[in-house]
Every structure is written in structure tokens, then in C-alpha cells.
Design a protein around this motif. Structure first.
Motif, PDB file in Angstrom:
ATOM      1  N   LEU A  91      56.717  46.423  37.774  1.00  0.00           N
ATOM      2  CA  LEU A  91      56.207  47.475  37.155  1.00  0.00           C
ATOM      3  C   LEU A  91      54.937  47.126  36.555  1.00  0.00           C
ATOM      4  O   LEU A  91      54.404  46.010  36.127  1.00  0.00           O
ATOM      5  CB  LEU A  91      56.895  48.105  36.066  1.00  0.00           C
ATOM      6  N   SER A  92      53.918  48.329  36.804  1.00  0.00           N
ATOM      7  CA  SER A  92      52.534  48.148  36.255  1.00  0.00           C
ATOM      8  C   SER A  92      52.656  48.442  35.039  1.00  0.00           C
ATOM      9  O   SER A  92      53.471  48.830  34.470  1.00  0.00           O
ATOM     10  CB  SER A  92      51.819  48.988  37.186  1.00  0.00           C
ATOM     11  N   THR A 335      50.702  43.421  33.913  1.00  0.00           N
ATOM     12  CA  THR A 335      49.412  43.674  33.396  1.00  0.00           C
ATOM     13  C   THR A 335      48.537  44.602  34.358  1.00  0.00           C
ATOM     14  O   THR A 335      47.585  45.180  33.626  1.00  0.00           O
ATOM     15  CB  THR A 335      48.453  42.284  33.011  1.00  0.00           C
ATOM     16  N   ILE A 336      48.986  44.568  35.643  1.00  0.00           N
ATOM     17  CA  ILE A 336      48.347  45.533  36.534  1.00  0.00           C
ATOM     18  C   ILE A 336      48.270  46.885  36.140  1.00  0.00           C
ATOM     19  O   ILE A 336      49.372  47.410  35.599  1.00  0.00           O
ATOM     20  CB  ILE A 336      48.910  45.262  37.645  1.00  0.00           C
ATOM     21  N   ASP A 337      47.022  47.639  36.093  1.00  0.00           N
ATOM     22  CA  ASP A 337      46.965  48.999  36.055  1.00  0.00           C
ATOM     23  C   ASP A 337      46.855  49.655  37.371  1.00  0.00           C
ATOM     24  O   ASP A 337      46.031  49.117  38.179  1.00  0.00           O
ATOM     25  CB  ASP A 337      45.439  49.451  35.143  1.00  0.00           C
ATOM     26  N   SER A 338      47.966  50.273  37.749  1.00  0.00           N
ATOM     27  CA  SER A 338      48.000  50.663  39.171  1.00  0.00           C
ATOM     28  C   SER A 338      46.503  51.833  39.420  1.00  0.00           C
ATOM     29  O   SER A 338      46.407  51.674  40.701  1.00  0.00           O
ATOM     30  CB  SER A 338      49.361  51.697  39.262  1.00  0.00           C
ATOM     31  N   ARG A 339      46.298  52.329  38.564  1.00  0.00           N
ATOM     32  CA  ARG A 339      45.112  53.175  38.877  1.00  0.00           C
ATOM     33  C   ARG A 339      43.885  52.426  39.057  1.00  0.00           C
ATOM     34  O   ARG A 339      42.917  52.653  40.111  1.00  0.00           O
ATOM     35  CB  ARG A 339      44.790  54.250  37.731  1.00  0.00           C
ATOM     36  N   LEU A 340      43.674  51.438  38.313  1.00  0.00           N
ATOM     37  CA  LEU A 340      42.486  50.389  38.697  1.00  0.00           C
ATOM     38  C   LEU A 340      42.737  49.597  39.883  1.00  0.00           C
ATOM     39  O   LEU A 340      41.782  49.295  40.652  1.00  0.00           O
ATOM     40  CB  LEU A 340      42.330  49.578  37.627  1.00  0.00           C
ATOM     41  N   GLN A 341      44.038  49.475  40.218  1.00  0.00           N
ATOM     42  CA  GLN A 341      44.281  48.541  41.366  1.00  0.00           C
ATOM     43  C   GLN A 341      43.994  49.435  42.696  1.00  0.00           C
ATOM     44  O   GLN A 341      43.400  49.108  43.666  1.00  0.00           O
ATOM     45  CB  GLN A 341      45.881  48.221  41.491  1.00  0.00           C
ATOM     46  N   THR A 342      44.159  50.716  42.567  1.00  0.00           N
ATOM     47  CA  THR A 342      43.857  51.681  43.636  1.00  0.00           C
ATOM     48  C   THR A 342      42.256  51.724  43.878  1.00  0.00           C
ATOM     49  O   THR A 342      42.056  51.686  45.133  1.00  0.00           O
ATOM     50  CB  THR A 342      44.351  52.884  43.365  1.00  0.00           C
ATOM     51  N   MET A 343      41.836  51.730  42.932  1.00  0.00           N
ATOM     52  CA  MET A 343      40.276  51.844  43.003  1.00  0.00           C
ATOM     53  C   MET A 343      39.426  50.521  43.679  1.00  0.00           C
ATOM     54  O   MET A 343      38.831  50.579  44.424  1.00  0.00           O
ATOM     55  CB  MET A 343      39.734  52.129  41.563  1.00  0.00           C
ATOM     56  N   ALA A 344      40.158  49.470  42.982  1.00  0.00           N
ATOM     57  CA  ALA A 344      39.796  48.284  43.675  1.00  0.00           C
ATOM     58  C   ALA A 344      40.202  48.133  44.981  1.00  0.00           C
ATOM     59  O   ALA A 344      39.152  47.474  45.969  1.00  0.00           O
ATOM     60  CB  ALA A 344      40.412  47.149  42.840  1.00  0.00           C
ATOM     61  N   LEU A 425      38.552  40.887  41.658  1.00  0.00           N
ATOM     62  CA  LEU A 425      39.602  40.459  40.436  1.00  0.00           C
ATOM     63  C   LEU A 425      38.852  41.188  39.267  1.00  0.00           C
ATOM     64  O   LEU A 425      38.002  41.218  39.128  1.00  0.00           O
ATOM     65  CB  LEU A 425      39.838  39.250  40.231  1.00  0.00           C
ATOM     66  N   ALA A 426      39.848  42.043  38.467  1.00  0.00           N
ATOM     67  CA  ALA A 426      39.449  42.502  37.327  1.00  0.00           C
ATOM     68  C   ALA A 426      40.352  42.075  35.920  1.00  0.00           C
ATOM     69  O   ALA A 426      41.440  42.019  36.408  1.00  0.00           O
ATOM     70  CB  ALA A 426      39.243  44.112  37.420  1.00  0.00           C
ATOM     71  N   MET A 427      39.879  41.809  34.833  1.00  0.00           N
ATOM     72  CA  MET A 427      40.579  41.446  33.935  1.00  0.00           C
ATOM     73  C   MET A 427      40.045  41.801  32.494  1.00  0.00           C
ATOM     74  O   MET A 427      38.755  42.061  32.553  1.00  0.00           O
ATOM     75  CB  MET A 427      40.929  39.738  33.805  1.00  0.00           C
ATOM     76  N   ASP A 428      40.771  42.156  31.700  1.00  0.00           N
ATOM     77  CA  ASP A 428      40.461  42.206  30.290  1.00  0.00           C
ATOM     78  C   ASP A 428      40.104  41.274  29.467  1.00  0.00           C
ATOM     79  O   ASP A 428      40.884  40.196  29.278  1.00  0.00           O
ATOM     80  CB  ASP A 428      41.435  43.225  29.570  1.00  0.00           C
ATOM     81  N   PRO A 429      38.781  40.945  29.102  1.00  0.00           N
ATOM     82  CA  PRO A 429      38.362  39.718  28.218  1.00  0.00           C
ATOM     83  C   PRO A 429      38.934  39.245  27.074  1.00  0.00           C
ATOM     84  O   PRO A 429      38.855  38.389  26.553  1.00  0.00           O
ATOM     85  CB  PRO A 429      36.965  39.828  28.551  1.00  0.00           C
ATOM     86  N   ARG A 430      39.273  40.473  26.680  1.00  0.00           N
ATOM     87  CA  ARG A 430      39.731  40.575  25.144  1.00  0.00           C
ATOM     88  C   ARG A 430      41.364  39.896  25.035  1.00  0.00           C
ATOM     89  O   ARG A 430      41.786  39.074  24.166  1.00  0.00           O
ATOM     90  CB  ARG A 430      40.008  41.703  24.430  1.00  0.00           C
ATOM     91  N   ASN A 431      42.117  39.980  26.113  1.00  0.00           N
ATOM     92  CA  ASN A 431      43.566  39.384  26.144  1.00  0.00           C
ATOM     93  C   ASN A 431      43.980  38.485  27.437  1.00  0.00           C
ATOM     94  O   ASN A 431      45.109  38.158  27.481  1.00  0.00           O
ATOM     95  CB  ASN A 431      44.422  40.548  25.848  1.00  0.00           C
ATOM     96  N   GLY A 432      43.015  38.795  28.169  1.00  0.00           N
ATOM     97  CA  GLY A 432      43.283  37.754  29.434  1.00  0.00           C
ATOM     98  C   GLY A 432      44.085  38.551  30.496  1.00  0.00           C
ATOM     99  O   GLY A 432      44.398  38.269  31.413  1.00  0.00           O
ATOM    100  N   GLN A 433      44.479  39.897  30.133  1.00  0.00           N
ATOM    101  CA  GLN A 433      45.295  40.722  31.252  1.00  0.00           C
ATOM    102  C   GLN A 433      44.653  41.121  32.310  1.00  0.00           C
ATOM    103  O   GLN A 433      43.533  41.704  32.307  1.00  0.00           O
ATOM    104  CB  GLN A 433      45.981  41.718  30.187  1.00  0.00           C
ATOM    105  N   ILE A 434      45.114  40.566  33.438  1.00  0.00           N
ATOM    106  CA  ILE A 434      44.791  40.884  34.878  1.00  0.00           C
ATOM    107  C   ILE A 434      44.931  42.335  35.169  1.00  0.00           C
ATOM    108  O   ILE A 434      46.306  42.808  34.994  1.00  0.00           O
ATOM    109  CB  ILE A 434      45.339  39.989  35.868  1.00  0.00           C
TER     110      ILE A 434
END
Length: 856
Positions: A91-92, A335-344, A425-434
Motif C-alpha cells: 500500500l502507498s 512511504t510512496i505517495d501515489s499522487r506524487l508517484q503519478t505526477m513523477a 526520485l523524490a524523498m522527504d529530507p526530514r525522515n528519509g521517506q521515499i
């Protein structure tokens, strides 16, 4: 075969020797063990009673052997688990299903949704007494044994026995041995004790293999007839059931004649057991074999490359914790955000398609790489076809003529070599979540994961590590180096001469401008000052931890290949103001009932770069996107807020890079070809600012419009003043208010992003162009040819003109206003060549009145 025979005399001699040996052994054991002696005597002189005991002992031994095998067969729990098999669900972060980890290409269908023709054909052919036995058909087993002993080997397995073998191939085995048959029968009895006949049929039809990675009747129906299992007619059902006798031998695609014959045999069996009338069978048997074949592939899902890497990680986790990711119903929250994944994915596809059109034109792809014949011949020499021609004794010219004449081969090689690749590739720098992971333009065409597996030279995107090392050692953005020819001796007597697109201007260029405009000569001098070993160590600490970094001067221009994942991770450390957090893919794992099995809390950041140096680096990298090589992020894509980044291009435009950092998100992209010898053949489109930057710009633009990235968040680059500084500031404000400057002496400050700098009169003007190929013995260096806008004149403002709201940071004055873009300066605004300070061997600081250029 050579035969031989023994004479009667020889046989008699052998018998005497054996008798003599037994007698001697008997005498030797007489004193030691009388029971053993008696046993040998009975073996030599068997009685009727002894023979009867021996015969009675054989079944006892067989029963004991069967009992020994029971623990070696699957347990009741294993069998229950197989029936309720549930693959892991991925799951995302926002609760969307990304994929399921199935053991094979299979889709489970209920028995009621399977055509009755399939069930009738199966029972008539494989096990016509299926509803009468309890797992083992004794009559069929005995008949098969008699035929096998007589030399005509036959199978006697029931459907339940076949199911046991299909479900547990490792525990039961497939060798034609008595042990395998015993294990198979025991497991069949267990299955029959647990499940109904319909459940057994349903499980069997959903697990039996049908070649071409198709498991189960549903995938078989789609593969061979392009329809669902519920729509199969009698002929189609008979064809598929006929394959069960031998998938490869009766393959209807490769062996249609055998498959047709076997199909008709199944029809005859259906007549024999009352599942089909003789007239209908006769009519159907005359019809041809009609196959509508198409390989079935598992749907890749929205993040296939991410899922590919996650499967490896989850398999290792499941092994360590005694879980089965195919059957235990694990729910993996990623950690994947399905909305950001679609945009990418959309951004990569859009830019990739545009660049592919340019590549096709540049190489003449549709004409078999007509515009690149020399390189095409090199590619053809690397094919197996060429090597086979050479092995056949042909000369180089004849072998080349042969492969060049194969139009399909030439077209295939040309298209594969000139296919543009891109990753993101996109990740959150605060917690390392991709948050988004795109490993190639199209997973079905190129499943190779460029994010994690491809190592390419990063070019100028590596330069921030050089500047980070310098700022850590105390350098200031206003420090300057002279833009002059650079010669750095290398090991072995060679000399490295990095260059830019333009000739050396002999001007002093600040570190701020050196990074903003990606100046190779300035970065090379800075590298010589801080040292390659320090830069390599710092880059590894910040996130480039898997690839080998060669600590040589040319490392400053990105000559050591790295992965995009490493670079985005390291830029995340910059965005996190020096705190490294390892990239993570999973936040939690649950069982099928929602019970938490494992929680993966973000690791605490490890300070790998001092916060003061990181703040300075972020501030300097802001200029890259406000006025430097990455300025189209704002001008073309309208990305708002506090962002910074860096472009990168390698020699020959083989690789284009761009990485953008924001307090909540770091995103990076790479564009190139799988073979680095192939390029876009364009000095414009080959640059990272025009190939990779649009992917990141498109993504960030969509993310900000969707409110998934908050453009109001800012980097905490302003240091809080201490007690003394705060009171000194108040005192200074009081004096400024008391002795206000006259209007004639007051000048407007130059406004930059997130800061208000009051520039001195004498400062460094940047050179008019940026990087070109580093002409040296080293490998490819960063080259980013571009026309740079000239700098506006810098104004000198007295200290009394500093606005009270500003605070001093690292010798510069910063404000908190929203960044403002100044109008494009005119050529008349360029400073004279002699402006600025001179270079020094250490970190040179220009005079107090010349700290370097400020943002327009």
C-alpha cells in the motif's frame, strides 16, 4: 552391448569361496555372540516358520516406513494456509494499492466461475472416480503398478495427489520413487480430510501450470484463447486439460499436431464417461485447433521499479522473521505517495517522449541510424550475430556485410541504442521517506532500474560537496578565485587542465558565482585547496555510500559514477541542514487482521555536515535557481517558494542531471542513454538544464498546485542571534535612528531570494559562460555550455543603510522577505575586468568592500 558368460567350474569356485567365508565368520563369532550365529544358521537353513515370519515382517516394515514419512510431509497448518493463500499487499502512504506480491502469474477464480466443460474434461481424463475415493484410487494405483512392472509405465495419481505435488514440490519431490508416492498419498489423505471435493477442484484448477508463466485455468484461458475461464467451450477446455499430461509435449503453440491429437483423446474420454455424446464428439474432433495466443504479464502497477526493490527487501525481512510474503497476508505500508508517484511518472513520460523525437531525428533512427553509421557498425560488431559470423570463418568485412544486410537486426540495434532513458526520485529530507520512484521511461520495455542500479557520472551536481567541504573549513561565499588557466599535476606525470566554454577572463569570481554559474576552473581551484580526500569523505558521509569515489582532483567535476538514489539522498542531507537520514521505503507491516508486526520509525538525523556550513551551502545553491544555470525552474515552470538546486552535464552531453531541494521534498532526475556512447547530439538539449530539469520542474509545479508541497515553508538558514548580538543589534538600531543618514547617502538594497544584501562598490563580475569539457587526461568532467546573463552593477551601501530587520549571517545581511526577481540587466551593467579581489592559495577573502556579487 558386449555380453559374457561364466563356466560351471567358475560358478562352483565362487560358491566354495562364499561358503568358506561364511563358515570362517561363523566360527569367529561363535564365542562372541551365539544369537548372531544362530541367525546366520537360519539364513543358511531357512525353515517354513522362518519364511512365514519374514513374509509377515515385510508389511510391518512398510507400515513403519510410512509412519516415518508422515512428519516429513506438509503439516495440517501448511495445508490450511495453502488454501487461504493471501499474497502480501503493498500500500502507498495514502492507502492506495500499489501491487501484490504473488508467487506466480496467477489470478484465483471461484469454481462456479469456471466453465463446466473444464471440470467435465478434467474428471473424465485425469480422475473419473474423483467423487468416490478419499485421495487415493486403489484400483487405479494397483493397475498402474502392474502396468509399470510389465514395462508399460502408467500414472495412477488422482487429482488430489496431483494437487499435493503441485502445492508442495519441495516437500514431496518429483522423482519416480516409492518414497515420493508415499508422501504424495499421505498429503492427499490430509487434503481430503480438510476440504470438500469442490474446494479441491477449485484449488487444483487455480494452481496447475500451463507454460508461459501462466498458472491456473484463468491465466491459461487468457494466454491461449484470449478469454476468461468461464467462457471456455468444449474444444478449448479439452485442449487445455490435454496439456496436463505434458505441457511442453502438447504445447498447442509449438506442437499443434500433438495438441490436436491429445485434444481429441480428451473428447473420447468425455464420451466414455458420459460427459459428451458420441455424435457431438465426432463433430468436434473434425474441427481445427484454433489458438489466440498472447503472453500474459503481471500488471506493473504505478510504481513497478519501487516494487521491484521492495520485493527483495521484504523477502529478506520475511525470512528473518519467519513469515511467507506470498501466503501470510502481510500488509506493507510504504512511504510512496501515489499522487506524487503519478505526477513523477507523467513528468518522465512527457519529457522522455519529447527528447525521443529529438534523438530519432539526430540519429536517423527510422532509417536504421542513417546519421550514425560509424557508431552503428561498432554496435553491430558487439552482437551475437556478428560473433557467430566470425566464428564461421568470415572476414571482418564479410561478417559486417552479413549483419548489415539483416534489416531487422539493424533496426533492433538502432532502436535499442538510441532509446532515451530517464529516471526520477523524490524523498522527504526530514525522515528519509521515499515519495516517488521512476526507474525508467517504461517498465515493460526497460525493467532495469536506473535509480538504484545505474551508475553514471554526475557532472556538476557533485560540485556542492566541494563547496560544502570549503564552507566547513571556514570559507565564505564572498571568497574569490581568479578565473585563470588551471593546471593540476596528477599521479604518473599527467596534468589535469579543466576548462570552461569561454576563455579565462582573469577576473576574480566569488564562490557564490562559481557555483551559481557552474564554473569549472573556480571549482577546480577550490578542490585543490580543500583536497580530494576530504571531499570524497564528506560526500560519502552525506549519502553517496554505495559507489566508489576516486579521490582525485577531477572528482570535483563529477567523474566518479554514482546512482541517482545516492545523489538525492546526499542532497537530502543538504536540505536537512547537514543531518543525514537513510532513505526508507516502509513505515509499517501488518498481518491480515491489522495487527502491527513491525513499525519502522524514522531514524534520527546524523549531523554529517556542520549546520553553519549547510546553511551557507543552501543559501548559495538558491542562486543556482534564482539567476544561475537552473533559473528556468522559476521562469519556465513557475516553481514558488524557498528552493535551491544544481544542474549537471557530463562530457559529450552523455548525462543530464538536475536535483532540486525544498525543506519538505528533494527531487532529482537523470536523462541519457543506456550506452553512454550515444548522446542527443545537441549542445542545447544535451545539457541537464534542458534535459533533466524539465522533469523536476514539471513534477514540482504539479505538486505545488495540488498542495502536496507547501511553498510557504522556508529553509532555516537564518541563525538566531545570541544574547550579545541581540543587544548589540538593538544598540546599533538606536544609533541608526538617532543619526539617520541623509537621503543622498541612502541607497536601496539589492533584494535577493530570502535576503536583502547591500553590495559594496567593488565586487566580482562572473564570467560570461559556464562549463565546457574538461580537456585533461581524466575522465569526463562537467560541461554545461550556456549564455549567462551579465551581472548588474553592484552598489556600495554604508553600514548605516542596513535595514533594522536584517540579521548578520556569515558576514552577509539577510532578510526574511519573499524572493523577488529583478529585471534582466543590460550589457552596460557589466563591471570592468579588473573588478574584484585577487586569488590566494588558501580561502581568499576579498577586501571588505568586495565580498562578491549579489543576486539581481
Amino acid at each position: 552391448m558386449v555380453g559374457f558368460s561364466l563356466s560351471q567350474q567358475t560358478v562352483a569356485s565362487v560358491k566354495r569361496l562364499i561358503t568358506s567365508f561364511l563358515q570362517t565368520l561363523e566360527k569367529g563369532l561363535t564365542r562372541a555372540n551365539q544369537p548372531i550365529v544362530r541367525g546366520f544358521w537360519h539364513l543358511r537353513h531357512p525353515t517354513l516358520r522362518g519364511a512365514a515370519w519374514a513374509c509377515a515382517g515385510i508389511p510391518v516394515l512398510l507400515v513403519l516406513y510410512v509412519l516415518i514419512q508422515i512428519p516429513l510431509t506438509p503439516s495440517i497448518g501448511d495445508i490450511r494456509k495453502a488454501k487461504i493463500e493471501q499474497p502480501a499487499q503493498i500500500l502507498s502512504a495514502d492507502g492506495k494499492l500499489l501491487t501484490e506480491f504473488k508467487p506466480s502469474n496467477r489470478e484465483w477464480v471461484k469454481l462456479k466461475d469456471i466453465s463446466p466443460n473444464v471440470v467435465n474434461a478434467l474428471i473424465a481424463t485425469e480422475d473419473h472416480r474423483f467423487y468416490q475415493h478419499f485421495g487415493l484410487d486403489w484400483r487405479r494405483t494397483a493397475s498402474a503398478a502392474l502396468h509399470t512392472f510389465s514395462g508399460d509405465r502408467q500414472g495412477g495419481s488422482t487429482i488430489t495427489q496431483q494437487l499435493a505435488r503441485n502445492l508442495y514440490p519441495d516437500e514431496i519431490g518429483r522423482a519416480p520413487t516409492l518414497t515420493r508416492k508415499i508422501k504424495e498419498a499421505i498429503t492427499a489423505f490430509k487434503i481430503e480430510a480438510l476440504y470438500t471435493k469442490d474446494e479441491i477442484l477449485e484449488t487444483y484448477l487455480n494452481t496447475v501450470p500451463f507454460l508461459y508463466n501462466a498458472y491456473g485455468i484463468e491465466m491459461a484461458a487468457r494466454t491461449y484463447f484470449d478469454k476468461s475461464a468461464g467462457d471456455l467451450n468444449v474444444l478449448e477446455s479439452a485442449t487445455l486439460i490435454g496439456m496436463l499430461k505434458g505441457n511442453s509435449y502438447y504445447n498447442p503453440v509449438l506442437n499443434p499436431e500433438r495438441a490436436l491429437q491429445r485434444r481429441n483423446t480428451v473428447l473420447a474420454q468425455m464420451v466414455k464417461y458420459g460427459k459428451l455424446t458420441p455424435a457431438a464428439s465426432a463433430t468436434l474432433a473434425r474441427r481445427p485447433l484454433r489458438i489466440d495466443f498472447e503472453r500474459q504479464t503481471e500488471p506493473p502497477g504505478p510504481a513497478p521499479h519501487f516494487a521491484q526493490q521492495l520485493r527483495k527487501w521484504l523477502a529478506a525481512w520475511a525470512d528473518r522473521n519467519d513469515y511467507n510474503m506470498y501466503s501470510d497476508g502481510l500488509v506493507v505500508r510504504t512511504t510512496i505517495d501515489s499522487r506524487l508517484q503519478t505526477m513523477a511518472t507523467q513528468a518522465v513520460t512527457l519529457q522522455g517522449n519529447q527528447l525521443q523525437g529529438l534523438a530519432n531525428s539526430a540519429w536517423g533512427t527510422r532509417a536504421g541510424c542513417a546519421n550514425g553509421r560509424d557508431l552503428l557498425q561498432t554496435f553491430l560488431r558487439e552482437t551475437p550475430d556478428y560473433r557467430a559470423a566470425k566464428d564461421a570463418g568470415l572476414t571482418d568485412d564479410d561478417a559486417m556485410k552479413r549483419v548489415s544486410a539483416d534489416r531487422d537486426l539493424v533496426k533492433s540495434v538502432c532502436e535499442s541504442k538510441t532509446r532515451v532513458q530517464a529516471d526520477f526520485l523524490a524523498m522527504d529530507p526530514r525522515n528519509g521517506q521515499i515519495k516517488a520512484w521512476v526507474g525508467s521511461r517504461d517498465f515493460s520495455q526497460d525493467p532495469f532500474d536506473h535509480v538504484q542500479q545505474a551508475r553514471r557520472q554526475p557532472g556538476s551536481t557533485f560540485k556542492p560537496f566541494v563547496y560544502a567541504a570549503a564552507f566547513e573549513d571556514g570559507a565564505k561565499p564572498s571568497d574569490t578565485f581568479i578565473d585563470k588557466p588551471v593546471e593540476i599535476p596528477l599521479a604518473g606525470g599527467e596534468v589535469w587542465r579543466p576548462s570552461d566554454e569561454d576563455e579565462p577572463s582573469e577576473r576574480a569570481i566569488s564562490l557564490r558565482d562559481g557555483l551559481a554559474y557552474s564554473r569549472n576552473r573556480i571549482t577546480a581551484q577550490l578542490m585543490e585547496t580543500v583536497g580530494p580526500n576530504k571531499v570524497a569523505r564528506l560526500a560519502r558521509a552525506m549519502g553517496v555510500r554505495d559507489s566508489e569515489l576516486d579521490p582525485v582532483p577531477s572528482l570535483a567535476l563529477g567523474t566518479s559514477p554514482v546512482t541517482l538514489k545516492e545523489m538525492v539522498s546526499a542532497y537530502g542531507t543538504i536540505a536537512n541542514l547537514g543531518g543525514y537520514v537513510e532513505p526508507v521505503m516502509v513505515t509499517r507491516i501488518e498481518d491480515r487482521n491489522g495487527e502491527v508486526l513491525a513499525d519502522f520509525e524514522p531514524a534520527s538525523p546524523k549531523q554529517e555536515l556542520p549546520a553553519a556550513a549547510a546553511r551557507t551551502l543552501v543559501d548559495v545553491m538558491r542562486d543556482v535557481v534564482s539567476r544561475g544555470t537552473g533559473s528556468s525552474i522559476r521562469s519556465r515552470f513557475g516553481v514558488r517558494g524557498d528552493v535551491a538546486g544544481k544542474t549537471g552535464t557530463t562530457q559529450g552531453n552523455a548525462d543530464g542531471w538536475f536535483i532540486l531541494i525544498q525543506p519538505q521534498l528533494v527531487a532529482g532526475a537523470w536523462v541519457g542513454f543506456n550506452d553512454s556512447r550515444v548522446t542527443l547530439r545537441s549542445d542545447y538539449w544535451g545539457q541537464g538544464a534542458h534535459s533533466a530539469l524539465p522533469i523536476v520542474g514539471d513534477f514540482f509545479q504539479r505538486a505545488q498546485r495540488s498542495k502536496l508541497v507547501d511553498s510557504r515553508v522556508k529553509f532555516a538558514t537564518d541563525e538566531e542571534p545570541g544574547w550579545f548580538a541581540e543587544r548589540s543589534g538593538r544598540l546599533r538600531e538606536w544609533f541608526q535612528h538617532l543619526f539617520a543618514a541623509s537621503p543622498a547617502k541612502t541607497e536601496a538594497p539589492v533584494v535577493t531570494r530570502n535576503s536583502t544584501r547591500h553590495a559594496p562598490a567593488v565586487a566580482t563580475a562572473p564570467a560570461s559562460a559556464a562549463s565546457a569539457a574538461a580537456a585533461s587526461s581524466a575522465t569526463a568532467a562537467d560541461v554545461e555550455p550556456r549564455a549567462l546573463p551579465p551581472q548588474p552593477p553592484l552598489l556600495q551601501a554604508p553600514a548605516s543603510a542596513v535595514a533594522p530587520a536584517n540579521r548578520a549571517v556569515d558576514g552577509e545581511v539577510h532578510g526574511n522577505g519573499e524572493p523577488a526577481l529583478a529585471p534582466t540587466p543590460t550589457p552596460d551593467d557589466v563591471l570592468s575586468p579588473d573588478a574584484g579581489g585577487g586569488a590566494a592559495s588558501s580561502f581568499p577573502s576579498g577586501p571588505a568592500s568586495a565580498p562578491g556579487s549579489a543576486s539581481p
